[in-house]
Scaffold this motif. Structure first.
Motif, short mmCIF file in Angstrom:
data_model
loop_
_atom_site.label_atom_id
_atom_site.label_comp_id
_atom_site.label_asym_id
_atom_site.label_seq_id
_atom_site.Cartn_x
_atom_site.Cartn_y
_atom_site.Cartn_z
N TRP A 126 0.83 -1.21 0.00
CA TRP A 126 0.00 0.00 0.00
C TRP A 126 0.87 1.26 0.00
O TRP A 126 0.57 2.23 -0.71
N GLY A 127 1.94 1.27 0.78
CA GLY A 127 2.81 2.43 0.83
C GLY A 127 3.48 2.71 -0.51
O GLY A 127 3.57 3.86 -0.95
N LEU A 128 3.94 1.66 -1.19
CA LEU A 128 4.55 1.84 -2.50
C LEU A 128 3.54 2.36 -3.51
O LEU A 128 3.86 3.22 -4.35
N ARG A 129 2.33 1.88 -3.45
CA ARG A 129 1.29 2.40 -4.35
C ARG A 129 1.03 3.87 -4.08
O ARG A 129 0.81 4.65 -5.01
N ARG A 130 1.05 4.26 -2.82
CA ARG A 130 0.80 5.66 -2.45
C ARG A 130 1.92 6.57 -2.96
O ARG A 130 1.68 7.74 -3.26
N MET A 131 3.14 6.06 -3.04
CA MET A 131 4.28 6.87 -3.47
C MET A 131 4.29 7.12 -4.98
O MET A 131 4.91 8.09 -5.44
N ARG A 181 20.56 -2.05 8.74
CA ARG A 181 19.85 -3.27 9.09
C ARG A 181 18.82 -3.01 10.19
O ARG A 181 17.69 -3.53 10.14
N ARG A 182 19.19 -2.21 11.16
CA ARG A 182 18.28 -1.89 12.27
C ARG A 182 17.01 -1.20 11.76
O ARG A 182 15.90 -1.50 12.19
N ILE A 183 17.19 -0.29 10.81
CA ILE A 183 16.03 0.42 10.28
C ILE A 183 15.20 -0.50 9.39
O ILE A 183 13.96 -0.47 9.43
N GLY A 184 15.86 -1.33 8.60
CA GLY A 184 15.12 -2.28 7.79
C GLY A 184 14.27 -3.21 8.62
O GLY A 184 13.12 -3.52 8.26
N GLU A 185 14.80 -3.64 9.76
CA GLU A 185 14.04 -4.51 10.65
C GLU A 185 12.84 -3.78 11.25
O GLU A 185 11.75 -4.35 11.39
N ALA A 186 13.03 -2.51 11.60
CA ALA A 186 11.92 -1.73 12.14
C ALA A 186 10.84 -1.51 11.09
O ALA A 186 9.64 -1.56 11.38
N CYS A 187 11.25 -1.26 9.84
CA CYS A 187 10.27 -1.08 8.77
C CYS A 187 9.49 -2.36 8.52
O CYS A 187 8.28 -2.32 8.23
N GLN A 188 10.15 -3.49 8.67
CA GLN A 188 9.45 -4.76 8.54
C GLN A 188 8.47 -4.94 9.69
O GLN A 188 7.32 -5.38 9.49
N ARG A 189 8.89 -4.59 10.89
CA ARG A 189 8.04 -4.76 12.07
C ARG A 189 6.79 -3.91 11.97
O ARG A 189 5.69 -4.35 12.34
N PHE A 190 6.94 -2.68 11.47
CA PHE A 190 5.79 -1.77 11.37
C PHE A 190 5.15 -1.78 9.98
O PHE A 190 4.25 -1.00 9.71
N ASP A 191 5.63 -2.64 9.12
CA ASP A 191 5.05 -2.87 7.80
C ASP A 191 4.90 -1.58 7.00
O ASP A 191 3.81 -1.21 6.58
N ILE A 192 6.02 -0.93 6.78
CA ILE A 192 6.07 0.32 6.04
C ILE A 192 7.27 0.24 5.08
O ILE A 192 8.32 -0.31 5.45
N PRO A 193 7.15 0.75 3.86
CA PRO A 193 8.26 0.66 2.92
C PRO A 193 9.52 1.36 3.41
O PRO A 193 9.45 2.43 4.04
N PHE A 194 10.66 0.77 3.09
CA PHE A 194 11.97 1.31 3.41
C PHE A 194 12.60 1.80 2.11
O PHE A 194 12.97 1.02 1.25
N LEU A 195 12.71 3.12 1.97
CA LEU A 195 13.34 3.75 0.82
C LEU A 195 14.74 4.15 1.24
O LEU A 195 14.91 5.01 2.10
N PHE A 196 15.74 3.53 0.63
CA PHE A 196 17.12 3.67 1.10
C PHE A 196 17.97 4.41 0.08
O PHE A 196 18.05 4.01 -1.09
N GLU A 197 18.64 5.46 0.55
CA GLU A 197 19.51 6.29 -0.28
C GLU A 197 20.97 6.01 0.06
O GLU A 197 21.36 6.02 1.22
N LEU A 198 21.76 5.77 -0.96
CA LEU A 198 23.19 5.51 -0.80
C LEU A 198 24.00 6.63 -1.43
O LEU A 198 23.72 7.04 -2.56
N LEU A 199 25.02 7.12 -0.72
CA LEU A 199 25.92 8.11 -1.27
C LEU A 199 27.36 7.75 -0.92
O LEU A 199 27.67 7.50 0.26
N VAL A 200 28.24 7.73 -1.92
CA VAL A 200 29.66 7.61 -1.64
C VAL A 200 30.18 8.99 -1.22
O VAL A 200 29.53 10.01 -1.45
N TYR A 201 31.36 9.04 -0.60
CA TYR A 201 31.86 10.28 -0.04
C TYR A 201 33.38 10.22 0.01
O TYR A 201 33.98 9.14 -0.12
#
Length: 347
Positions: free
Chosen positions: A9-14, A149-169
């Motif tokens: 549902w969250g992905l559809r909303r986005m 990983r900690r955030i991914g697990e929380a998103c799974q627990r609360f059933d909400i999409p995890f949108l992850f941004e990666l940046l090199v530096y």
């Protein structure tokens, strides 16, 4: 890859009705706060100025957006009233102030903010940025992996999409030193690709990647221009490694450069964009002339988004058609009366 009810549902909303992401980032903090503070010659930007600009972004750009990315500091308190409930709400979780160490950068969550609070306030997705270099110190990279990983697990627990941004530096040994939120000059495509490969592992629970160009923005020719095939092969590899729906970020690229980037990304299977400065930086450069800022957002920024959206409509892959979802695409399961019995308690 199967999606639970909340993530689906969250992905559809986005996305828009066709399943393409046209998302505007309003969560930036240093890229907005620092120029305002410099104008005043102060250490900190006045809260009202930062919040006012973010509210303008929401007011004037929501119509062109399928979803907007807001921060809990400024954009949500002052701007969310300008956003219609028909638009997807993505909320940022990472602190913009990272810790710079000899071995690399350490990310952390915003204080007193969490996946649970984002879900509770009605957010459709959680966005997190993590700095990453495969050649950073082992302890730094382990910290970053544990953070994600900690955030991914929380998103799974609360059933909400995890949108992850990666940046090199830049590491301390690199030539192009900066703490600004800008594209690393001289970045190596291999570093970007290796980072995507790491966080595509199922351990991290990423649902959508927000990725930077694996090639410096100024060196991306755009599909059909001289040398485009070699650049395309790098994008194709990034899309393969992502292994799930993904979108492009602008990382401060100029308007023509970001459009060129999208032509390659869409050919490689991207499902849209989540961009900020490419859209609104020119208008913001008029600060503190609020009338000129409003005019620039309402004309140049809107016209640019309309152009990006037309390109997205014609070339981006609908997120639910990504090969990771196998035959039939992403769909609700189980589609019978057993749903309430098998759906977990995520509280």
């Amino acid at each position: 890859m199967k999606l639970t009810a909340g993530k689906l549902w969250g992905l559809r909303r986005m996305a828009d009705d066709a399943g393409r992401f046209k998302m505007t980032a309003v969560d930036q903090r240093p890229p907005i706060k620092n120029p305002i503070a410099a104008h005043y010659g102060s250490q900190e930007a006045p809260y009202d100025d930062v919040a006012r600009f973010k509210a303008l972004l929401i007011e004037l750009l929501h119509e062109q957006s399928s979803a907007m990315l807001l921060d809990p500091h400024f954009a949500i308190p002052r701007g969310i009233g300008h956003m219609p409930p028909s638009k997807g709400l993505i909320v940022t979780l990472e602190d913009s102030v990272f810790e710079e160490t000899a071995g690399g950068r350490l990310s952390s969550e915003i204080d007193d903010w969490s996946v649970a609070k984002i879900k509770r306030m009605g957010g459709d997705a959680v966005k997190v940025l993590a700095w990453y270099r495969p050649d950073a110190s082992d302890s730094v990279n382990q910290h970053q992996k544990d953070f994600v990983r900690r955030i991914g697990e929380a998103c799974q627990r609360f059933d909400i999409p995890f949108l992850f941004e990666l940046l090199v530096y830049p590491l301390s040994s690199d030539a192009h030193q900066t703490k600004d939120y800008v594209e690393l000059q001289g970045k190596k495509a291999d570093d970007v690709l290796a980072s995507v490969e790491e966080f595509a592992k199922p351990d991290y629970g990423v649902d959508v990647f927000k990725l930077e160009s694996p090639v410096n923005a100024g060196d991306v020719p755009g599909v059909g221009n001289d040398g485009w095939e070699a650049v395309q092969s790098v994008y194709d590899e990034m899309g393969r490694l992502a292994g799930r729906p993904w979108v492009m970020l602008s990382a401060g690229a100029g308007k023509p450069q970001f459009r060129n980037i999208l032509t390659h990304a869409y050919r490689a299977g991207a499902s849209g964009y989540l961009a900020g400065r490419a859209i609104w930086l020119d208008a913001f450069s008029q600060f503190p002339d609020w009338e000129r800022i409003r005019e620039g957002l309402g004309t140049e920024s809107v016209n640019y988004m309309n152009d990006l959206n037309a390109l997205t409509d014609s070339s981006a892959v609908p997120w639910h058609a990504h090969p990771v979802f196998k035959d039939g695409g992403a769909r609700f399961t189980p589609d019978d009366a057993s749903f309430r019995h098998v759906y977990g308690d995520f509280a």
